[in-house]
Every structure is written in structure tokens, then in C-alpha cells.
Scaffold this motif. Structure first.
Motif, mmCIF file in Angstrom:
data_model
loop_
_atom_site.group_PDB
_atom_site.id
_atom_site.type_symbol
_atom_site.label_atom_id
_atom_site.label_comp_id
_atom_site.label_asym_id
_atom_site.label_seq_id
_atom_site.Cartn_x
_atom_site.Cartn_y
_atom_site.Cartn_z
ATOM 1 N N VAL A 160 74.946 49.607 58.234
ATOM 2 C CA VAL A 160 73.833 49.058 59.023
ATOM 3 C C VAL A 160 72.493 49.626 58.573
ATOM 4 O O VAL A 160 71.440 49.009 58.750
ATOM 5 C CB VAL A 160 73.972 49.300 60.546
ATOM 6 C CG1 VAL A 160 75.214 48.618 61.100
ATOM 7 C CG2 VAL A 160 73.947 50.788 60.901
ATOM 8 N N ALA A 161 72.552 50.837 57.987
ATOM 9 C CA ALA A 161 71.308 51.501 57.572
ATOM 10 C C ALA A 161 70.538 50.660 56.565
ATOM 11 O O ALA A 161 69.306 50.651 56.547
ATOM 12 C CB ALA A 161 71.621 52.872 56.989
ATOM 13 N N SER A 162 71.245 49.939 55.721
ATOM 14 C CA SER A 162 70.553 49.166 54.683
ATOM 15 C C SER A 162 70.432 47.684 55.033
ATOM 16 O O SER A 162 70.035 46.875 54.213
ATOM 17 C CB SER A 162 71.257 49.358 53.325
ATOM 18 O OG SER A 162 72.634 49.461 53.485
ATOM 19 N N ASN A 163 70.746 47.343 56.248
ATOM 20 C CA ASN A 163 70.697 45.929 56.663
ATOM 21 C C ASN A 163 69.430 45.583 57.446
ATOM 22 O O ASN A 163 68.798 46.441 58.051
ATOM 23 C CB ASN A 163 71.904 45.602 57.547
ATOM 24 C CG ASN A 163 73.175 45.468 56.726
ATOM 25 O OD1 ASN A 163 73.137 45.502 55.495
ATOM 26 N ND2 ASN A 163 74.296 45.332 57.414
ATOM 27 N N PHE A 164 69.131 44.289 57.427
ATOM 28 C CA PHE A 164 68.068 43.747 58.278
ATOM 29 C C PHE A 164 68.682 43.251 59.591
ATOM 30 O O PHE A 164 69.861 42.879 59.623
ATOM 31 C CB PHE A 164 67.343 42.598 57.586
ATOM 32 C CG PHE A 164 66.577 43.054 56.371
ATOM 33 C CD1 PHE A 164 65.400 43.800 56.504
ATOM 34 C CD2 PHE A 164 67.027 42.767 55.081
ATOM 35 C CE1 PHE A 164 64.699 44.240 55.383
ATOM 36 C CE2 PHE A 164 66.336 43.209 53.968
ATOM 37 C CZ PHE A 164 65.169 43.949 54.108
ATOM 38 N N GLY A 165 67.866 43.221 60.620
ATOM 39 C CA GLY A 165 68.349 42.732 61.907
ATOM 40 C C GLY A 165 68.900 41.325 61.827
ATOM 41 O O GLY A 165 69.915 40.994 62.463
ATOM 42 N N SER A 166 68.251 40.494 61.020
ATOM 43 C CA SER A 166 68.688 39.099 60.905
ATOM 44 C C SER A 166 70.061 38.999 60.247
ATOM 45 O O SER A 166 70.762 38.002 60.417
ATOM 46 C CB SER A 166 67.649 38.290 60.117
ATOM 47 O OG SER A 166 67.371 38.938 58.887
ATOM 48 N N GLN A 225 66.844 57.629 55.206
ATOM 49 C CA GLN A 225 67.000 56.296 54.619
ATOM 50 C C GLN A 225 66.445 55.244 55.574
ATOM 51 O O GLN A 225 66.618 55.340 56.789
ATOM 52 C CB GLN A 225 68.489 56.002 54.346
ATOM 53 C CG GLN A 225 68.729 54.641 53.673
ATOM 54 C CD GLN A 225 70.195 54.380 53.350
ATOM 55 O OE1 GLN A 225 70.999 55.308 53.266
ATOM 56 N NE2 GLN A 225 70.546 53.118 53.167
ATOM 57 N N GLY A 265 66.506 50.979 55.345
ATOM 58 C CA GLY A 265 66.942 49.872 54.499
ATOM 59 C C GLY A 265 67.519 50.428 53.208
ATOM 60 O O GLY A 265 68.347 51.345 53.231
ATOM 61 N N ASN A 266 67.064 49.913 52.079
ATOM 62 C CA ASN A 266 67.585 50.426 50.810
ATOM 63 C C ASN A 266 66.758 51.555 50.217
ATOM 64 O O ASN A 266 66.981 51.956 49.069
ATOM 65 C CB ASN A 266 67.755 49.269 49.820
ATOM 66 C CG ASN A 266 66.439 48.483 49.701
ATOM 67 O OD1 ASN A 266 65.388 48.931 50.186
ATOM 68 N ND2 ASN A 266 66.483 47.334 49.049
ATOM 69 N N LEU A 279 58.238 48.896 53.686
ATOM 70 C CA LEU A 279 59.379 48.064 54.089
ATOM 71 C C LEU A 279 59.321 47.741 55.586
ATOM 72 O O LEU A 279 59.572 46.603 56.005
ATOM 73 C CB LEU A 279 60.685 48.790 53.746
ATOM 74 C CG LEU A 279 61.996 48.101 54.159
ATOM 75 C CD1 LEU A 279 62.115 46.710 53.556
ATOM 76 C CD2 LEU A 279 63.202 48.946 53.739
ATOM 77 N N CYS A 302 58.930 44.037 57.408
ATOM 78 C CA CYS A 302 59.813 43.538 58.482
ATOM 79 C C CYS A 302 58.980 43.084 59.675
ATOM 80 O O CYS A 302 59.257 42.052 60.287
ATOM 81 C CB CYS A 302 60.766 44.636 58.943
ATOM 82 S SG CYS A 302 62.096 44.924 57.785
ATOM 83 N N ASP A 362 61.335 40.498 61.371
ATOM 84 C CA ASP A 362 62.691 41.028 61.202
ATOM 85 C C ASP A 362 62.677 42.522 61.545
ATOM 86 O O ASP A 362 61.662 43.064 62.013
ATOM 87 C CB ASP A 362 63.155 40.805 59.753
ATOM 88 C CG ASP A 362 64.668 40.640 59.662
ATOM 89 O OD1 ASP A 362 65.380 41.105 60.574
ATOM 90 O OD2 ASP A 362 65.126 40.043 58.670
ATOM 91 N N SER A 363 63.784 43.182 61.348
ATOM 92 C CA SER A 363 63.885 44.618 61.609
ATOM 93 C C SER A 363 64.793 45.227 60.554
ATOM 94 O O SER A 363 65.464 44.500 59.813
ATOM 95 C CB SER A 363 64.443 44.849 63.011
ATOM 96 O OG SER A 363 65.765 44.345 63.088
ATOM 97 N N VAL A 364 64.831 46.556 60.508
ATOM 98 C CA VAL A 364 65.630 47.200 59.469
ATOM 99 C C VAL A 364 66.219 48.509 60.016
ATOM 100 O O VAL A 364 65.618 49.140 60.883
ATOM 101 C CB VAL A 364 64.771 47.417 58.198
ATOM 102 C CG1 VAL A 364 63.624 48.415 58.459
ATOM 103 C CG2 VAL A 364 65.620 47.891 57.026
ATOM 104 N N GLY A 365 67.394 48.855 59.471
ATOM 105 C CA GLY A 365 68.078 50.061 59.921
ATOM 106 C C GLY A 365 67.746 51.285 59.098
ATOM 107 O O GLY A 365 66.827 51.256 58.262
ATOM 108 N N GLY A 366 68.487 52.356 59.305
ATOM 109 C CA GLY A 366 68.232 53.571 58.555
ATOM 110 C C GLY A 366 69.163 54.703 58.947
ATOM 111 O O GLY A 366 70.120 54.514 59.710
ATOM 112 N N PRO A 414 69.521 48.034 62.576
ATOM 113 C CA PRO A 414 68.200 47.428 62.740
ATOM 114 C C PRO A 414 68.011 46.989 64.201
ATOM 115 O O PRO A 414 68.962 46.502 64.821
ATOM 116 C CB PRO A 414 68.238 46.227 61.799
ATOM 117 C CG PRO A 414 69.663 46.044 61.393
ATOM 118 C CD PRO A 414 70.333 47.355 61.569
ATOM 119 N N THR A 415 66.819 47.168 64.726
ATOM 120 C CA THR A 415 66.534 46.753 66.104
ATOM 121 C C THR A 415 67.056 45.335 66.333
ATOM 122 O O THR A 415 66.693 44.425 65.580
ATOM 123 C CB THR A 415 64.995 46.723 66.335
ATOM 124 O OG1 THR A 415 64.396 47.774 65.600
ATOM 125 C CG2 THR A 415 64.658 46.842 67.796
#
Lengths: 377, 377, 377, 377
Positions: C253-259, D157, D159-160, D194, D198, D203-207, D310-311
Motif C-alpha cells: 500500500v505504501a507505493s500505491n495511489f488511493g485510486s 517512503q 509512493g515509490n 509527489l 496527488c 488522488d492520494s498516496v501511501g507510505g 493512501p488516504t
């Protein structure tokens, strides 16, 4: 089901009157306490029946076996599991009690709550389950003794026979002089007579057991929901057949004035002398509070009394119902029952008290939770 | 410190006599129970002083505010936090009590246990902390009422004035007829007189409060360490000033024979009639067990009595010590105190009982733990 | 020590690698569940070593005995105590480890925390203590099965060998086809080779175990401190050698987008079909959340993965210290160790998962806490 | 509901995104710790949004008020209740979400579990509930600091974008240099970019957030069900949006050999030097175990990492259903959301870690449970 109690010194008990074994797991006893099966067996022997003509003639050996938690003769900080095999069950005594709850027993409640109810000798509701408490109490007592805390229970009333007040420091040795475990030997004789009369007539009788803990430091107990008297009340009320608990002056406080009841503080006049009951420079001149103020120990002896109902198993015809047939069904209970359980309850109330105090000694920082050899606070 | 109690229906209380606020967080109340601040305020009003000449003349409004846990007028399953702001504190009353523990209070224990002790009006040891319990009790009562359980406490003794037995179903209305909250109105008058005499002489007096819960189903309570009477004993003993707890016949069982004490079972003759006390087809002909057998409710009314010591704050010179100066130091306590707290304790013991029953109703599967609208077992 | 876990379905374990016995007490299992020693033995057999060339050659029978809690072949609501006697200990293997902590083991921590430390085969830190968890898991699984919940664990990685994704419904049968308990049989062969290489070279290797629970209803888990993933994370992390826990997409999930990561809801197209995984009318099209949203189950399969470190006991010289002599002291550990414990961990992670789910099924009102025959909510 | 956690140092939280207030009650903090609202406000300020362009533009003041538990500027051993009034709620943002669960949120589970669900901004499922944890964490940190324990979290981290390893002792100061709270400032810039991308695209992103605790003594944590890593895993997994937890080398252990992974012990070469991380005479040369062996701290820095999804609130049309109408119902969520919550999670993971460590410091006897001025073991 809740078969675990305690916060830091924790006990879980299991087993019933007619299963393979009963036992207890004691968790949270710090490491490095010397402990052997003998320490526990001595206490269990005080509980077991068949030791005098006053008790049930069931001959239960109640031999304890420690399964875990000891390394090199000392506790190692891991859970201490102990078992006692059941070996003297007469299950045939009880087969007529299926669906027919005995008056004064929990049978009806068990039936309705759990459905699958062991009607043999009370199952988990049997007094045999106090074996687990006595095991835990034996370990708790050993732990408390390393910090100078001693606990003694004695019978102060059986039926209408009430014992005289005996000075606190004489109780431990006097209580051993008679099978009733009453420190007043004259009263003990009358109590003994009353119990034997009950035995003959197939009846039973109640009584009162007092428990005294000496050497308890000031400050055990945690307001509001961890009060020492709250935890003691729970532990004592959970003993089979107990219907009342009081601390210090107990129900007498109801008829007292504040000016009579308050325990005044003074500087301890005996501070120079060695006295196990007085660890501190301030004492109270009376002990109506029973050693507990605001839910916390005040350093004076902690005194509780419990009211024990007459053994509900009596050899007289009693009215009850057959729950399955939905019809009234008088019952005559057979089996070998104690006409009065008070003498045997003394060891259980000592145990319950010890378990609570051991827990609070750790919770309050007086005993290191991991290793008794580490300096305490 | 342990300021949380209960297993499924859980209450955490906080606050002391002289801080900014007191309050409670109730966790585990199922969703969809209608609840408003008014429901709680009604109960708090029964507890607060200044409502009659029998109580302290402190005028505490004790206005409750719900901070969370309600959505659209109903509980939403999340914790219900409630606060009551303190606004009538006279801290100057107490400054002379620094290092000087009041007899009969927990001051000495607080001092020795926590060091940093709020000597203003008892701090967390004050009777004001029962506000938290009453808040929790108000919610518990509302929840229990959805299942037909009602709880009433009444004063049965003040000093040497003992009330006559009043039929159970008359107690709720009779208890409202006098400020003592005693169902026997003749005794109430004598009690009132005794309390006012104590007030005049600067003394205080103890008493007994009985609590009755009706409509409780069979099978609440869990052997061995979750017995209903064990949990009640704890909750009741934790109420400030309580020194004894008994269930049913209580300490009287000590002088009884089994043949007298056992409650016999019969098929319920009133099964056709609508009676809130009798939910089942089997009843007992007597209720010496106070509705609890083997640690479980048997469906009969649950009856407890607590012994309440005389208010320790009296306006008489008492001996105590200055803990810092290490010298004897007589003290005269000022402030506005209740000469007898028993009338006000009634609402607290109702609350404590309600909290325990609500917890066990959920634990035993009678109330859905998440949502009261879901079908119960 | 905390050797008890769970709130309503509670397990207490005891025993160590070289004491008299290991065991568990399961408290809170409702009455009327059919249960025999065989039910538990089947699960213990999956755990015990010596069943393939991949595991330690210790031949531990691990025969379970139920001591209490069963009446007429069914649970009776009282605590179920089970023991497994130790009978194949070679204590001489370990005598050189006194005061010399093994790298990667907890010895050093035990020594410093408890002082009195059982250095024989890890004592209470040994993998043998998972016997208690497997006993509890066996009972939990049986209980869950009455409500259609099934749990399966499988190995998805050993060292650098990673298994392919296998459809969920094929895993239970495929995992039985090889001793590695990997559902991808091609990968299993390579894993097996890698494990045997480690065995030959005296080394060990880590891996990943995935656990899937199907049939779980929506709404298990309680915000905030009783979240289902929180309780699972704890239970899984407490398994010996586990260093990481993830739910659903986990660290990805860390490298993913919410979408990408959000699982969209749709009406269940299979609602007419009988499918154990789909109990409800709404499903998600993906399962990145692993069946848990906001700490509560959403009705989709619950998926967790745990990272298991290579067995710390290896047959290579390693640096360590003699804690008593305060000197560096290289050590060569003897004994019969598993080169890879992942295959045996599968049954432990199933057990840990089952215990958590059984607890929450009762806590959330899906299973009656007293008697499974009573209608659930 | 379970909104209380901890055994000796206990925290109860309450409140939701749109009620009157949120807060926490901290119970079990020993007396005599200096504590003011400022200590807590500093930590809350790190959590609140609106402090940089990376976060939600909601301007929440989150002003804390202490209601109880402080006497003379220091804790007094009684529960510390704190509240934060809600004052910037836009409830109209959410009215379209009634019966329409947002993908990735717990709405659907709340709806099905509790029925009466606050759909305004997530209710009790909102990230705002972490306010309670931060309050508890602030107090825990202050307590731990008296024993030399420091805790720092940083983003590794987004995202990527993966940060480089930064020496442990540089992290605390470097993490303050950028709004991402990443110790690698080059990576921080790319992460920032990044996140803003988003934000622009709705969009949103994780970490990943790593937490390091230094100065922890050897021997925190209690086998088997009170393991330090077990309790940390639970506390960290309970943080909103966390899907994975790892300790030390974490999931990398799966691909390692035992000979690589074991941390060897040596006598501490720096024992003469003053170093906050090294309190003892034995250390490990590597720290793959992340400071925890056998469930207990080994005295090395305790290192955990959590995967944050990601949120789930994104400004893109998503599929979902109307639960009442039983029809598919795409939804576009409005409101002011964080495109990435990782920077703000750092303070929450510090708090969660601090709460667990404070609890274990007391449980293991390193901090006196009543009064920090009393000598510890």
C-alpha cells in the motif's frame, strides 16, 4: 466464564468435582521465590475433608503436582501450573439429580445458563473448586512472607455460638488447638457439639470466619475501582457459600456516631520495639476501619469477616422441581456432606486474602514484578 | 490507579473535589439506546447536596454535559464521555490539612502512596467522585429498563433507628415521601430527627442501605471469578464509606440451619399473571439467597445491603499527627459536611448495582453488545 | 508475565520445553460444543516435529489430555484444561549455554529480566510453547466451524523462493500435497531443496506464511483499541520468530495511489449462489484491505501474512558473551533444530487467527457466550 | 467497544470528528511527574492539519484542556482527563454519504455493526480520534524521558520514493527540516512533489513511517501474550490506515539465512563512553531483531516500520452502493482531505509507541507505579 482473577499476580483455576483433575495456573509470580510441591501440599491438607469427625468422611488425598514454572527449586517467572487428580468420586450418588436442582445450590442457574450441566456433586459449583484457590493462596502466602506479611483465618461464630475476642497475636497458635479452628477454645467445644448435632440430624449450620493480615504496608489499594476493600470483598464473596463480607467494624458502623467510629492517628509509641504489626511511625489508636481507609491499607492489621451459609446439602426431604418434566419433585440428597464448612473455609479465606494482597503488593511497587531478588522500591 | 471497571459495559471515572471537572466515560453501551443529558441529570440531582436540611449546605449544581457517543438522540456504540464542571469549591476551608491526615479519611494513605496529595476536600477520595458512578448508573439503568430490570435503593437503618420491613413493590413510591429515602415513613421521621441532632452536635451517624433489583433473568454471573455476588460486592464496597456488604439473608445465615436457610423451588403459581418480578416458570418460596445461587442470578429479586460508616468529617477536635513535623497535632475540621450520607448513598448504590447488571446482561448474551435493536439471544 | 489472552474467549498457556508438561486452559468456550481429545490431537499432529525430513528429528509425541470442561462429550461452559507431557527432552544438549546467551534467541533478555532462567532448550521461550496456542486454536476452530468460518495458512515464500498466487478455494487441498505446506507445488519443490541445503550446511532460512479466514461476518472488531487487525497483529506477532505482520495488500500500500488501493463496493452478483466466502449482499471488487476496514471485518476473506525469521539455532560458530564471566565467548549450538520452521508455523498462525476470531465472534454477539445452542443475535 | 488500552499505564479515548469534543483519560501515570497543558499542546500541534500545503486545509486549533489529575503542576496519581473541543466541522460536506459507504473507509462496517452510524466525516472512524492517542503519547513521552527514553518517527517512503538510510542519531534533527518529516532531505523534496501532484489530481498516496526508541532498558515485554513486539504491533496496527507492521529487519528476514540474520552479542566497547543508546555492558553487533528478542527488549534501539495506505478519501468518482436502496451508487467525496497522511502519522506512531513503552516500564518494575520519586527497582 471468568476463571481468571488478579492484575499482576494472576490466578486461573479449572476443574470440577467429578472430572479428571482440578488445578490452577498462577501467572505473575516473580522469579526466584523458593517453591516446592510441599509448600502447596501443606495448605491443601488444611482444606481437604476427612481430617476430623466434623467434616465429610470423603477421603480425598488431593495430592498436588507442579507441572511448570519452577527451575532449580525456585520460580522462574513463567506460569506455575498445578494439578490435583480427582480419585474419590462416587458419581452414582448423584444420578437422581439430573434436571432436579438442589435447593440452596447453583444447579438451577447452571442448568438455565449453560444447558449442559454436570449434576454430579455440583460440578464446577462444588466446593472442590476451592482447591485452585488454595493452590494460588499457598504461593501468594509464600511470596508475602518474604515481605513480612502473615495471614490467619479463624472461626468466630457457628450457629448461635459466638467466640470471645482473643488478642490478635494469640490467634495463630490457638486456632490450631481444635478442629473447629476457633481461637476461643471454650466456644470451640460448644461449636463442635453443635456441628455434631447437625451431623446426626442430617442438618447443617452456618458461621462466621474472620481473617487478619498483619505486616501489610501503608498504601496498598488503588482508588476508585481497584480499592483494596473492593478487591477483598470480591475475592471473599466469591468463596462458595459466602453471603456477607465486612471490613473492620463492619455492619456495626451503621449504629455508630462519627466521633466513636473514627480511628485517631498518633505517633507510634512502639516504634523502637520490634513488632510485626507496626511497620511505621504513625498508627491509629483503634482499628474500626479494619486497616483500610479510602480503599487503601493504612498499615494496621487488615481485618475482614465473612458470613457462611449452612451447607445446602442436607439429608432432609426438600421441595424442588423437575425442570424437564415441569413438575414439583421433592428430593432427598445423599452423599457425604460437611454439616458445617466453616472450619475448612478458613484456609480458603486465607488464600483469597493472600492472592489479593500479593497482587496489590506487586501493583503498588512493593514487590518487583519480575524477580524478587531485585531491590524493591 | 484503576479507574475503569466492567468487562463489556465499562466505565472510567475521573476528577476530584477541587479540580476543573469530574466525569465518566462509558464504553460498551450498545448503539440505538435513546439517551439525553436529561436522563443523566435526573439521577445526578438525586445525588447532589443542598436539596434538604439533612444534607451538606454546599450548593453544587452538578450540571452534566455529554461530549460524545450520541448521534441523533441515540447512543452510537462509541464511548459516551460526560463531564460535570466543579464550581462551588471553597479551597480555603482545607489549607490547614496539608500534611495533617483527617481521622477516618484516606488522607494518610494518599500521602504515603502518591506523595503529591490533594488535601483540598479529599481530592479524588471525596464523595464527589461518585458523580462518575451516578453518570454511569444513569446510562446502565436506561439500558436495563429496555429489558424490564428496575433497581431501587432505600435506607433501612440510621444509627439505632431500624426501619420495618416494607413489601417490595411499595418501596419505590414510599422512598420518595421523605428526605431520608426510607420506605418506612415512621422510622424516617425518627431517622430525620437523629440526623439533625448529629448536625447540631457536630457529629455524624452511619446506616444501612438496601438495594433491590427486579426483573433480572436467571443466569447472570459467571463462576468462579465473575460471580454476580462477587462483582456486586466489589462495586458496593468501592462506594465511599461502605464497610460491609451482604446478599439476601446476609450475616444472619451464620446463625441459621440449612433446613431453615435453603430456598425451596416450586413451579411458579403466578406464571399466568403479569408480574415484573417473576419472569420464569420456577421460583423459590423464600429468598434467603437474595436472588443469587452459586454466583448466578436465579430470577428472584436481587437484594443487597451495605453498611455505611458515619461521615468521618465531624466538627469536633480529633487527635491526629503532622506527618511532616512528626508530631501529634489535634485537628478541628471545618467545611460543610453531611451529618449522614446514607440518603445520598441510595442513588450511588443503585448506580453501582446497575453498572454491574448492565455488564452482566451483555456478558451473558441477554443484550446484544453492539446494537440493542438486534434480536437478543 | 502475561500468559492469558482474549476477552470473552480466553486462553492461558503454561509450560516450557523441559518441564513436566505444557498446556493451556481455554475459558469462555460456550457450552454444548462437541469436543474430544481427538479434535485437538489432529491439530497438534500438524505442529509436531519429526513428520518429514524437513523438520527437526526430535520425536515428540505431544499426546494431549483434556482434564476438565467436558461433560458427556460436549463442552459444559467451564474452563477446558489440556496438558501435553514432555517426554523427549535431551537436557544435556544445552548445559554449555548457562550464562551464554544464544544469538537470535531471547536468552539474554530472560537472564536479565528474570534472573532464574531455564537455559535448557529455550525454556518458556521455546517453540514448544506454541503447543498451548495450537490447543486453543483447535477448540476455536471447532467453534468457528459451527458458524461457517474456515481458516487456512500456507507458505508463500522460503528464502528467495516465492510461490505463485493460487486461487483461494484451491489452497486448502493443495497445501496438503507437500511437506512445505505451500499451495504452489512447483515452488514447494524448490523450497524443499533450499531447506535441505540449509540442513546440510547447518544453516537455517526464513519465509512468509499467509493465513486466510473465510466466512467471517461483517462487523467483527471494535474501534479503537479492539480493532480486529490490531488483535490479529498482536496474536500473530506473538508467534515465536515473527518479525512482521501485514493485512491485505500490506506493505504494498505504501507505493500505491488511493485510486488504485480503494476497494469499491458493489451489490453481490453471486448472492443467489451458495458461496461460503460471500455471506452478504454487498461485496468489494478487490480485497486490498484484506477483509478489514476501520478495524472491522467487511465480510470479505481476511488475509494476513507474517514474516518468519530463520531459526536462530544454527550449527555454526557464533560470537556471544559469557554474562557471568563478562567475556566474549563464541558458541556452537548443538541439538536437533528445524532448518526452517515455516511449514510448522502454518498451524500456529491458523490457531492464533482462530483464537482472535472466536473471541470477536462472541464479543460481537454472533455466538452466544454461554451456550451455542441458544439462538444467536 | 474497546476504547481503553494498556495494563498499568492505561489510556481511554473518546470522541469523534463531529461531536462536541474528543479526548482521553490517562490512568496509571505515577504521581509527581511535572505536566502542563503546554506539554500536550506541543505534541497536538504536530498532529493538526493546516500547518503546511501538504496537509488538509482544515484549520483545526485542537486546543487541549486538562480537567483532572494535576495538583500543583505535577501529576497526583489520579486519572488525567483531557479534552479538545471540536470547532471547525463542516457537517454539510457529508450529508450525501448517509447509507452510502465510502470505498476504503469503515463506513460499511460501522453501518452493519452499530446501525446508528455517524456518517459525518467518519465519526469515530475519523483520523481526528488519534487526538486521544497523541494526548496519551505526550504524557507517556514525558514519563519516559525521566528514564532516558526518546522516541522519534520519520517518513521513509512515500509512493515509490524511498529515503536513504540516515544514521540514527541524525534523524531527530533532520526530520524537522521539511514538512514531509523525512530525514533524507533529497528524498523529502521528491516526496513533497509527489504529494502535491496527488493533491492536484484529487488522488492520494501511501507510505512508510519508521519509529525508533532509544534508551530502552533490557527486559521490557512479557512472554507469551504480553510480548513487547506483540503489544507494539497491536498499538501500531490500530493507527488508522496502517496495513502492516514490522520490527527490525521485518519482512526481509523471509529471504535471509540464520547465519546472516542472527545478531551476535559482544561486550560493549563503548561502555566507558556516554551514549544514550547503550545502557549496558553487552550489545549486539547488528540489530536485525530491532531491539526485541523473544518478545523482550534487548537494550538496543527498538525499530518498527508501518505501512500506511493512501488516504481513502479521494476526489474521484468511485463505485459504491446505497445500502438502504440496495442499488449501485457511484459517489464523489467532497471535503478537504490530506493527499498523504504519512507526515502527520509520525506523531501518532511516536505516541502509540510511547504508550506501550510507558506501560511496560511500569509493568517491568523500572518505574514505580505510584510515585516517580520513589526509588525504582
Amino acid at each position: 466464564m471468568v476463571n481468571t482473577t488478579g492484575k499482576m499476580f494472576q490466578i486461573t483455576t479449572f476443574g470440577s468435582s467429578h472430572g479428571r483433575a482440578l488445578g490452577a495456573v498462577i501467572d505473575g509470580c516473580p522469579a526466584n521465590l523458593e517453591l516446592s510441591e510441599k509448600d502447596i501440599q501443606i495448605e491443601l491438607n488444611k482444606r481437604r475433608p476427612g481430617t476430623s469427625k466434623l467434616t465429610s468422611q470423603r477421603n480425598e488425598k488431593d495430592h498436588v503436582e507442579i507441572l511448570s514454572g519452577i527451575f532449580g527449586g525456585r520460580t522462574d517467572g513463567t506460569p506455575i501450573a498445578c494439578i490435583v487428580l480427582n480419585n474419590n468420586q462416587h458419581s452414582k450418588d448423584y444420578s437422581n439429580l439430573k434436571n432436579v436442582p438442589r435447593p440452596g445450590h447453583g444447579d438451577y442457574c447452571w442448568y438455565s445458563k449453560y444447558g449442559n450441566y454436570d449434576y454430579n456433586g455440583g460440578g464446577r459449583g462444588s466446593g472442590r473448586t476451592t482447591i485452585g484457590q488454595v493452590i494460588g493462596g499457598a504461593i501468594a502466602k509464600k511470596l508475602l512472607k518474604t515481605h513480612g506479611i502473615e495471614i490467619i483465618s479463624h472461626v468466630t461464630q457457628i450457629g448461635n455460638v459466638v467466640a470471645e475476642d482473643i488478642p490478635l497475636n494469640e490467634i495463630p497458635k490457638k486456632v490450631k488447638l481444635n478442629p473447629v479452628r476457633c481461637a476461643d477454645n471454650d466456644a470451640a467445644k460448644r461449636m463442635e457439639r453443635l456441628i455434631l448435632e447437625c451431623k446426626d440430624s442430617g442438618d447443617s449450620v452456618g458461621g462466621i470466619v474472620e481473617t487478619i493480615a498483619t505486616g501489610v504496608p501503608t498504601g496498598l489499594g488503588e482508588p476508585v475501582y481497584g480499592k483494596l476493600d473492593g478487591d477483598l470483598a470480591k475475592a471473599l464473596m466469591e468463596i462458595n457459600a459466602v453471603k456477607g463480607v465486612e471490613i473492620g467494624a463492619g455492619f456495626e458502623v451503621a449504629s455508630n456516631f462519627g466521633s466513636e467510629n473514627n480511628d485517631e492517628f498518633i505517633l507510634n509509641p512502639m516504634i523502637e520495639k520490634k513488632d510485626i504489626n507496626l511497620k511505621r511511625d504513625v498508627i491509629t489508636t483503634t482499628n474500626n476501619c479494619g486497616g483500610i481507609l479510602g480503599g487503601m491499607s493504612d498499615g494496621m492489621p487488615i481485618i475482614s469477616r465473612i458470613a457462611i451459609k449452612p451447607t445446602p446439602s442436607i439429608s432432609k426431604l426438600q421441595n424442588t422441581v423437575n425442570l424437564k418434566e415441569k413438575e414439583n419433585n421433592p428430593v432427598l440428597i445423599e452423599g457425604r456432606h460437611d454439616p458445617c464448612i466453616c472450619p475448612r473455609v478458613t484456609i480458603v479465606s486465607e488464600s483469597a486474602t493472600a492472592i489479593v494482597l500479593a497482587d496489590h503488593m506487586i501493583r503498588s511497587g512493593f514487590i518487583n514484578p519480575c524477580n524478587i531478588k531485585k531491590t524493591s522500591f
